[in-house]
Design a protein around this motif. Structure first.
Motif, mmCIF file in Angstrom:
data_model
loop_
_atom_site.group_PDB
_atom_site.id
_atom_site.type_symbol
_atom_site.label_atom_id
_atom_site.label_comp_id
_atom_site.label_asym_id
_atom_site.label_seq_id
_atom_site.Cartn_x
_atom_site.Cartn_y
_atom_site.Cartn_z
ATOM 1 N N ILE A 14 3.972 0.455 1.322
ATOM 2 C CA ILE A 14 2.709 -0.139 0.858
ATOM 3 C C ILE A 14 2.796 -1.661 0.816
ATOM 4 N N SER A 36 13.436 -8.246 -2.827
ATOM 5 C CA SER A 36 13.978 -6.926 -2.532
ATOM 6 C C SER A 36 15.316 -6.812 -3.253
ATOM 7 N N ARG A 41 16.778 -7.500 3.506
ATOM 8 C CA ARG A 41 15.472 -6.839 3.686
ATOM 9 C C ARG A 41 14.336 -7.805 3.357
ATOM 10 N N TYR A 58 14.927 -8.715 -8.133
ATOM 11 C CA TYR A 58 13.614 -8.787 -8.773
ATOM 12 C C TYR A 58 13.624 -9.849 -9.892
ATOM 13 N N HIS A 76 7.072 4.988 -8.720
ATOM 14 C CA HIS A 76 6.434 5.089 -10.040
ATOM 15 C C HIS A 76 7.406 4.895 -11.205
ATOM 16 N N LYS A 97 -0.406 1.968 -8.280
ATOM 17 C CA LYS A 97 -0.599 3.242 -8.946
ATOM 18 C C LYS A 97 0.593 4.125 -8.597
ATOM 19 N N TYR A 279 -7.086 -3.493 0.813
ATOM 20 C CA TYR A 279 -6.234 -3.944 -0.306
ATOM 21 C C TYR A 279 -6.607 -5.343 -0.781
HETATM 22 N N1 LIG Z 1 -2.518 2.107 -2.806
HETATM 23 C C1 LIG Z 1 -2.111 2.879 -1.812
HETATM 24 O O1 LIG Z 1 -2.841 3.165 -0.877
HETATM 25 C C2 LIG Z 1 -0.704 3.372 -1.806
HETATM 26 C C3 LIG Z 1 -0.186 4.022 -0.682
HETATM 27 C C4 LIG Z 1 1.154 4.398 -0.691
HETATM 28 C C5 LIG Z 1 1.927 4.174 -1.824
HETATM 29 N N2 LIG Z 1 1.366 3.560 -2.900
HETATM 30 C C6 LIG Z 1 2.160 3.285 -4.106
HETATM 31 O O2 LIG Z 1 3.066 2.238 -3.797
HETATM 32 C C7 LIG Z 1 4.295 2.438 -4.492
HETATM 33 C C8 LIG Z 1 5.429 2.452 -3.490
HETATM 34 O O3 LIG Z 1 5.194 3.429 -2.496
HETATM 35 P P1 LIG Z 1 5.777 3.259 -1.016
HETATM 36 O O4 LIG Z 1 5.240 4.380 -0.231
HETATM 37 O O5 LIG Z 1 5.594 1.880 -0.553
HETATM 38 O O6 LIG Z 1 7.322 3.536 -1.320
HETATM 39 P P2 LIG Z 1 8.587 3.145 -0.442
HETATM 40 O O7 LIG Z 1 8.216 2.990 0.982
HETATM 41 O O8 LIG Z 1 9.655 4.096 -0.815
HETATM 42 O O9 LIG Z 1 8.968 1.695 -0.982
HETATM 43 C C9 LIG Z 1 9.311 1.466 -2.317
HETATM 44 C C10 LIG Z 1 10.191 0.225 -2.399
HETATM 45 O O10 LIG Z 1 10.564 0.066 -3.761
HETATM 46 C C11 LIG Z 1 11.851 -0.516 -3.850
HETATM 47 N N3 LIG Z 1 12.658 0.246 -4.813
HETATM 48 C C12 LIG Z 1 13.071 -0.224 -6.011
HETATM 49 N N4 LIG Z 1 13.792 0.683 -6.665
HETATM 50 C C13 LIG Z 1 13.842 1.773 -5.863
HETATM 51 C C14 LIG Z 1 14.470 3.034 -5.991
HETATM 52 N N5 LIG Z 1 15.208 3.367 -7.059
HETATM 53 N N6 LIG Z 1 14.323 3.915 -4.980
HETATM 54 C C15 LIG Z 1 13.599 3.608 -3.892
HETATM 55 N N7 LIG Z 1 12.994 2.405 -3.718
HETATM 56 C C16 LIG Z 1 13.114 1.498 -4.699
HETATM 57 C C17 LIG Z 1 12.447 -0.515 -2.437
HETATM 58 O O11 LIG Z 1 12.379 -1.845 -1.964
HETATM 59 P P3 LIG Z 1 13.642 -2.823 -2.023
HETATM 60 O O12 LIG Z 1 14.867 -1.976 -1.988
HETATM 61 O O13 LIG Z 1 13.441 -3.649 -0.830
HETATM 62 O O14 LIG Z 1 13.563 -3.618 -3.271
HETATM 63 C C18 LIG Z 1 11.497 0.348 -1.614
HETATM 64 O O15 LIG Z 1 11.367 -0.107 -0.306
HETATM 65 C C19 LIG Z 1 4.105 3.721 -5.294
HETATM 66 O O16 LIG Z 1 3.675 3.375 -6.563
HETATM 67 C C20 LIG Z 1 3.004 4.457 -4.554
HETATM 68 O O17 LIG Z 1 2.254 5.342 -5.345
HETATM 69 C C21 LIG Z 1 0.090 3.151 -2.904
#
Ligand SMILES: NC(=O)c1ccc[n+]([C@@H]2O[C@H](COP(=O)([O-])OP(=O)(O)OC[C@H]3O[C@@H](n4cnc5c(N)ncnc54)[C@H](OP(=O)(O)O)[C@@H]3O)[C@@H](O)[C@H]2O)c1
Length: 336
Positions: A14, A36, A41, A58, A76, A97, A279
């Protein structure tokens, strides 16, 4: 309007969408910083999306006084700690969210932000979209008569994704997908819910995978909400009234709105306002709120964020979906 310095925390899926929106808002929003857990990254992301500053943690981002607004794009379960870090450093925050893993965390975060006079809002993009107001106007106009039932389904086969299946990351269909159905119902039928009937099928990991929710409102109206992370894609909403119905394709970011009469004739199909990717509207709402010195957004006030978190707590409690960190010892973070 001052050009605000925006920074992203967590560079996953996202974050890329948000970066595209920020790039498109050039002139109003500066693509300032990216943090990150891995500096490499952050550097790769910053290069691709033209951000000026990178942080390998962070904490470094939260400490940078040049940052005007932090967008939190982590799973989340991390939102509470990540947002708290920002709030404690006086940084304004837009949190993806689901706002937090549960209502206890949400309440505490809002309390801290209010106490510290720090701006805080939830990045539930649907609430900020101009297309949302089209449906509101249609209902107000009475084109479908008295609305009495609402249906919403958001299902995407995502059960292979760790963020979705892992209870330690506050996974489950409800917090990720189902909350859009709750949002659809909340926007058009309010939150005066007299009775809830619901059931969920769980994955072996213990999180909810297929949810069926029925809301019976105090005024006699009814909503039927469905979400699944094992089937789909289905993404639609419908409001039925005495004189017709309104259909919405893509209930998270409306792609089409159609109005039919009771004979099935298409009465209207309003044009969806143009967008970068949708967005940008939540970012612009933050800019307006920051400029006005407000601590929350009118489009998604703290009270509504708490309301939805409480609805999700209640559903998870009924289904026995409890995250491993929701233990008595964690006090305020436990499910309510
Ligand atoms: N509004 C929308 O349309 C929409 C769509 C999809 C998702 N979302 C929301 O966006 C958020 C993230 O979703 P996403 O799909 O982007 O997830 P994602 O691809 O897994 O990315 C999450 C990022 O969070 C960081 N992170 C920090 N602690 C972590 C942990 N313990 N495990 C995994 N990652 C961790 C990582 O970045 P670093 O390691 O680089 O720090 C990772 O790349 C959620 O809240 C989701 O509900 C919103």
């Amino acid at each position: 309007m001052k050009r605000i310095n925006m920074a992203i925390m967590g560079v996953g899926n996202i974050a890329r969408q948000m970066a595209a929106a920020i790039n498109g808002l050039e002139g109003q929003v500066c693509a300032y910083g990216v943090a990150s857990r891995s500096l490499e990254r952050a550097e790769t992301f910053a290069k691709e999306w033209h951000f000026q500053r990178v942080y390998g943690s962070y904490e470094e981002l939260a400490e940078d006084p040049e940052v005007d607004l932090v967008y939190i794009a982590t799973p989340h379960a991390m939102h509470y700690d990540n947002a708290r870090l920002c709030v404690e450093h006086g940084r304004a925050v837009l949190v993806e969210k689901a706002f937090t893993a549960n209502a206890g965390q949400a309440r505490e975060l809002i309390r801290l932000a209010r106490e510290g006079h720090v701006f805080l809002t939830e990045a539930i993009w649907t609430r900020y979209l101009p297309a949302r107001q089209i449906v509101e106007s249609l209902l107000k106009e009475g084109i479908i008569g008295d609305p009495f039932t609402l249906e919403a389904e958001f299902s995407v086969p995502l059960s292979h994704v760790r963020r979705m299946y892992d209870p330690a990351l506050a996974g489950g269909a409800l917090l990720d997908l189902g909350m859009y159905c709750l949002t659809f119902a909340s926007m058009y039928f309010g939150n005066e819910i007299a009775r809830v009937e619901s059931r969920a099928e769980k994955l072996d990991t213990g999180v909810d995978a297929v949810d069926e929710i029925e809301y019976f409102y105090q005024d006699g109206r009814k909503a039927h909400l469905r979400t699944s992370m094992v089937t789909g894609p289905v993404n639609r909403g419908e409001i039925r009234g005495t004189r017709g119905r309104i259909e919405v394709d893509n209930l998270n970011n409306y792609a089409a709105i159609r109005v039919y009469d009771t004979a099935g004739n298409l009465l209207r199909e309003p044009e969806i306002p143009p967008q970068i990717n949708g967005y940008e509207y939540e970012v612009l709402a933050c800019v307006r709120a920051l400029e006005a010195g407000r601590q929350e957004c009118a489009e998604m006030p703290h009270a509504l964020t708490l309301e939805i978190m409480e609805q999700m707590d209640r559903l998870r409690r009924d289904w026995g979906v409890v995250y491993p960190f929701e233990t008595e010892e964690r006090g305020g973070t436990s499910i309510e």
